[in-house]
Design a protein around this motif. Structure first.
Motif, PDB file in Angstrom:
ATOM      1  N   SER A   1       2.979   1.611  -3.541  1.00  0.00           N
ATOM      2  CA  SER A   1       2.004   1.960  -4.532  1.00  0.00           C
ATOM      3  C   SER A   1       1.636   3.372  -4.269  1.00  0.00           C
ATOM      4  O   SER A   1       1.206   4.161  -5.387  1.00  0.00           O
ATOM      5  N   GLY A   2       1.204   4.029  -2.957  1.00  0.00           N
ATOM      6  CA  GLY A   2       1.096   5.477  -3.076  1.00  0.00           C
ATOM      7  C   GLY A   2       2.285   6.378  -3.537  1.00  0.00           C
ATOM      8  O   GLY A   2       2.016   7.129  -4.219  1.00  0.00           O
TER       9      GLY A   2
ATOM     10  N   PHE B   1       2.015   8.653  -6.680  1.00  0.00           N
ATOM     11  CA  PHE B   1       2.072  10.308  -6.751  1.00  0.00           C
ATOM     12  C   PHE B   1       3.286  10.555  -7.671  1.00  0.00           C
ATOM     13  O   PHE B   1       3.226  11.409  -8.333  1.00  0.00           O
TER      14      PHE B   1
ATOM     15  N   LEU C   1       0.764  -1.111  -0.123  1.00  0.00           N
ATOM     16  CA  LEU C   1       0.081  -0.134  -0.105  1.00  0.00           C
ATOM     17  C   LEU C   1       1.118   1.373   0.045  1.00  0.00           C
ATOM     18  O   LEU C   1       0.749   2.379  -0.791  1.00  0.00           O
TER      19      LEU C   1
END
Length: 104
Positions: free
Chosen positions: A14-15, A19, A11
């Motif tokens: 992937s953030g 971005f 998580l």
């Protein structure tokens, strides 16, 4: 516990990747990108509704997470459509004025 940490790591990574990718998108591609994110958040809303609807005895944390996913996904879909509509309105031609020059 190991799978939980692996899921959290995925998580977070992937953030960061999301971005990095989104920040490099030029302004001309904003509307198609917004349409794509609307579709993704629509899937998030349907997924949360499906998970919540198929659980026999959903726990309180499951209910809270599903509710938050539904609310945030719905807000994002509606906001995306509003922004996309405003951007597309900028490209519409305005109707010619009905005033004839010299006659009021």
């Amino acid at each position: 516990m190991d799978s939980f940490l692996a899921n959290i790591a995925i998580l977070v990574l992937s953030g960061f990747i999301g971005f990095a990718v989104i920040s490099k998108v030029p302004n001309t591609l904003h509307t198609p990108l917004m349409s794509g994110t609307n579709a993704i958040h629509g899937i998030v809303v349907l997924g949360a509704l499906t998970v919540l609807g198929t659980a026999d005895n959903p726990s309180i944390p499951l209910q809270i997470i599903s509710f938050v996913a539904i609310v945030f996904g719905t807000v994002n879909v509606i906001g995306g459509f509003v922004v996309t509509d405003r951007m597309l309105a900028m490209f519409k031609t305005r109707p010619a004025s009905s005033k004839i020059e010299g006659i009021n």
